[in-house]
Design an enzyme around this catalytic site. Structure first.
Site, PDB file in Angstrom:
ATOM      1  N   CYS A  82       0.883  -1.283   0.077  1.00  0.00           N
ATOM      2  CA  CYS A  82      -0.081  -0.081  -0.031  1.00  0.00           C
ATOM      3  C   CYS A  82       0.904   1.225  -0.162  1.00  0.00           C
ATOM      4  CB  CYS A  82      -0.867  -0.133   1.310  1.00  0.00           C
ATOM      5  SG  CYS A  82      -1.928   1.311   1.447  1.00  0.00           S
ATOM      6  N   HIS A  90       7.841  11.142  -3.500  1.00  0.00           N
ATOM      7  CA  HIS A  90       7.946   9.936  -3.124  1.00  0.00           C
ATOM      8  C   HIS A  90       7.057   8.939  -3.573  1.00  0.00           C
ATOM      9  CE1 HIS A  90       8.595   6.642  -0.113  1.00  0.00           C
ATOM     10  NE2 HIS A  90       9.964   6.968  -0.507  1.00  0.00           N
TER      11      HIS A  90
END
Length: 157
Positions: A82, A90
């Site tokens: 996840c 990022h």
């Protein structure tokens, strides 16, 4: 002439496959829901020979999946993770790396390696996709891996 390969829920693989399940330790409140959904789907389809491994994060999934596939022990690998968007770039780099890496590992090893990595904009979206229901993306990743495995068995025989 078309050829039909059974898919879930009618899938009945004999012999049942041995699978690996890789679960990211990042966002465990979500990834453990994905893991539970994946294992539930496999159990419903009579697949119980599953080894579960922790991965540090989604970025590490491709290398670990490729290493497991190369052992010859597993007929398929299910990757669960996840990645939730934050305030920096990022998210994009990790998502892209995990996506391309898993695909490359799958092609390099000719082993089904399913992509059960959520890439969401919010925690709420991630929670909704990892709940204990039929929309759980861990369930879908298990189905994708096993259906691909069935296809490969059929084409190789």
């Amino acid at each position: 002439m078309s050829k039909t390969i059974p898919v879930a829920p009618d899938l009945n693989l004999v012999p049942t496959p041995k699978l690996a399940l890789l679960v990211s330790r990042f966002n465990t409140d979500v990834t453990h829901g994905l893991r539970d959904g994946a294992l539930e789907w496999l159990e419903e389809h009579g697949i119980r020979d599953v080894d579960v491994f922790d991965a540090p994060g989604a970025f590490e999934l491709p290398l670990m999946a490729q290493a497991l596939a190369k052992t010859g022990t597993y007929e398929g690998v299910i990757c669960l993770g996840c990645i939730i968007k934050g305030d920096t770039a990022h998210f994009e780099f990790i998502s892209l790396g995990a996506t391309i890496g898993i695909m490359q590992a799958q092609l390099a090893t000719e082993t089904p390696i399913s992509f059960g990595v959520l890439t969401t904009y919010t925690d709420e979206q991630a929670q909704a996709r990892s709940r204990k229901d039929v929309h759980n993306k861990g369930r879908e990743a298990s189905a994708a891996c096993v259906e691909t495995l069935a296809f490969l068995r059929n084409t190789r025989s």
